[in-house]
Design an enzyme around this catalytic site. Structure first.
Site, mmCIF file in Angstrom:
data_model
loop_
_atom_site.group_PDB
_atom_site.id
_atom_site.type_symbol
_atom_site.label_atom_id
_atom_site.label_comp_id
_atom_site.label_asym_id
_atom_site.label_seq_id
_atom_site.Cartn_x
_atom_site.Cartn_y
_atom_site.Cartn_z
ATOM 1 N N LYS A 184 61.247 2.378 14.344
ATOM 2 C CA LYS A 184 62.155 3.394 14.385
ATOM 3 C C LYS A 184 60.571 4.374 13.524
ATOM 4 C CE LYS A 184 63.562 5.211 9.978
ATOM 5 N NZ LYS A 184 62.967 6.256 9.921
ATOM 6 N N GLU A 258 52.600 -2.201 4.628
ATOM 7 C CA GLU A 258 51.576 -1.526 4.181
ATOM 8 C C GLU A 258 51.726 -0.309 4.012
ATOM 9 O OE1 GLU A 258 48.325 0.711 4.089
ATOM 10 O OE2 GLU A 258 48.764 1.838 5.987
ATOM 11 N N CYS A 293 46.774 6.946 3.701
ATOM 12 C CA CYS A 293 46.494 6.127 2.440
ATOM 13 C C CYS A 293 45.372 5.283 1.565
ATOM 14 C CB CYS A 293 47.761 4.463 2.950
ATOM 15 S SG CYS A 293 46.919 3.833 4.626
ATOM 16 N N GLU A 397 48.162 8.461 -5.855
ATOM 17 C CA GLU A 397 48.319 8.935 -4.736
ATOM 18 C C GLU A 397 48.647 10.343 -4.484
ATOM 19 O OE1 GLU A 397 48.432 6.560 -0.876
ATOM 20 O OE2 GLU A 397 50.243 6.859 -1.399
#
Length: 492
Positions: A184, A258, A293, A397
């Site tokens: 997906k 992840e 990331c 983040e």
């Protein structure tokens, strides 16, 4: 943004790929894809719902019964052919990256090269998987050994910031191990996934081995919860990962996650400051507009060179070419959508309120550029100094072009600040002291530590974080081991 650039901006059709079928609609409805460079709707993307996802999983399960018995050398040949096709279509992948999320074509080409290497690497593993003889002595009258076996159907969910490399980090390893997959991709970036599915077909993989379905949230949930899906591989944020783990817990289903990061780059006074500043500035402020990331979004600098580093970074930030993703001189394109603009500007505002020193950027009306770039989601590269290590900017983040610079005095203080978040994906270190390099790399709590500009996401090394940065590994021997079950066998 130049008006003189003439390129093919045609949006390719997107389908739901189940087995050999190409569906033009799904029960999940339609997503209006917005070009982040203009802010305008440019395509309507069909979305899978739970119905199509169920069909895809059953199709993948049926394909698995044959694929698992395909000779390893044939799996290697097909994956090698796929790598060759990615290389042949590198220009088209770069074009689609610009269409997907505004990744500049100058950056996308390098990402495409990484995808080629990841695919070739795991092609090479396909016929090199073996078990171990576990018997220590035959006089006991028993022979023991292990067999590495595929799981079955792997559910793959990827995020939007790097669709091609994310596909290449997951699918080749899963296929080399003998699994089939249902993928997906994000509806925000559907065009690269469509081409990847085309190349899977052209390479000669049997129908149903790889199924690609952009989908709504219910489609992702249906994939994770499906009883025929044996394992999940997910790239995204911690909030979604928690929901995935909760769903997987019902059947004790394993998952590779992840996730995000708040990576620190430690710059000691003996470092090559020009290289360290260029490296950190490019990754945190230019590459993918900071939407990565593992990017070093915290720069920790030893106090004797602190102000010099701030000046160097500011000069480099001013030189970043921002504009049309199709312009080959552009280094930084837009962020993905208006929600990203709002989130980034909210954090910039909070950083000012927290007392951080604004060095450059952070001053556009509504967080966006005026003039030719005003319609798109362009955000000015922003640098803060004197950032409190406990503040929001240092702990959360941003996923945008915002860099926090923090001073330190001693090696111990630098390590303490670097380890002072809940993340643990990557760390970066700049020093010419070999002893210090060894001490600090061991002390840093991160899945990967890169010293003096070493390359990240190298396929031969395992990549994955600790803490809320994730579970499991991608890359290296560990990356293919994630897609294998080890069966223990003994004969009396």
């Amino acid at each position: 943004m130049s008006d003189k650039i003439t390129v093919d901006r045609t949006r390719p059709a997107v389908h739901l790929r189940i087995g050999g079928e190409r569906l033009t609609s799904g029960s999940g409805g339609v997503h209006d894809h917005i070009d982040p460079a203009t802010g305008q709707v440019d395509a309507r993307i069909p979305l899978a719902g739970s119905t199509e996802m169920d069909r895809a999983v059953h199709t993948a399960r049926a394909a698995f019964e044959k694929w698992r018995h395909v000779p390893p050398a044939e799996r290697r040949r097909l994956l090698t052919r796929l790598a060759d096709l990615i290389e042949e279509n590198l220009g088209e992948f770069s074009r689609r990256a610009a269409l997907d999320n505004g990744t500049p074509v100058s950056v996308a080409a390098g990402i495409g090269q990484m995808a080629i290497e990841w695919t070739r690497y795991y092609a090479g593993w396909a016929d090199k998987l073996s078990g171990d003889v576990t018997t220590t002595r035959t006089t006991d009258g028993e022979l023991g050994y292990t067999l590495p076996l595929p799981y079955g159907v792997i559910g793959v969910i990827i995020t939007w910031n790097g669709p091609l490399i994310s596909l290449a980090m997951k699918i080749p390893a899963a296929l080399a191990a003998g699994n089939t997959v249902v993928v997906k991709p994000s509806e925000l970036t559907p065009f690269s996934g469509e081409l990847f599915a085309d190349l899977i077909e052209r390479a000669g993989f049997p129908a149903g081995v790889v199924n690609v379905l952009p989908g709504a949230a219910e489609a992702g949930a249906a994939l994770v919860e499906h009883p025929l899906v044996e394992k999940i591989s997910f790239t995204g944020g911690p909030a979604t990962a928690r929901r995935i783990l909760t769903a997987c817990a019902q059947d004790m289903k394993p998952a590779v996650l992840e996730l995000g990061g708040k990576s620190a780059q430690l710059v000691f006074e003996d470092a090559d400051l020009q290289q360290a500043c260029a490296f950190g500035s490019m990754l945190a402020l230019a590459t993918l507009s900071g939407q990565g990331c593992a990017f070093p979004t915290r720069m920790l600098v030893q106090r004797p060179v602190y102000e010099e580093v701030i000046e160097r970074v500011a000069d480099m930030a001013r030189a970043i070419a921002i504009g049309d993703p199709f312009d080959p001189t552009t280094l930084s394109g837009p962020v993905v959508n208006q929600a990203a603009v709002d989130r980034i500007q909210g954090m910039v505002k909070q950083a000012k309120a927290d007392g951080s020193r604004l060095v450059i950027g952070g001053g556009m009306a509504n967080g966006r550029f005026e003039g030719p770039l005003s319609g798109g989601y362009f955000v000015e590269p922003t640098v803060f100094a004197d950032v409190d290590p406990k503040s929001e900017l240092a702990q959360t983040e941003v996923f945008g072009p915002v860099l926090a610079i923090i001073p330190f005095d001693t090696e111990e203080e630098a390590v303490e600040i670097a380890n002072g978040t809940r993340y643990g994906l990557a760390s970066y270190l700049w020093t010419n002291d070999l002893g210090r390099a060894h001490r600090v790399t061991e002390a840093l709590e991160a899945g990967e530590v890169l010293v003096n500009g070493a390359t990240g996401l190298a396929v031969n090394r395992p990549f994955g974080g600790i803490g809320i940065s994730g579970v499991g590994k991608e890359g290296g021997r560990e990356g293919i081991a994630e897609f294998l079950r080890v069966k223990s066998i003994a004969f009396k």
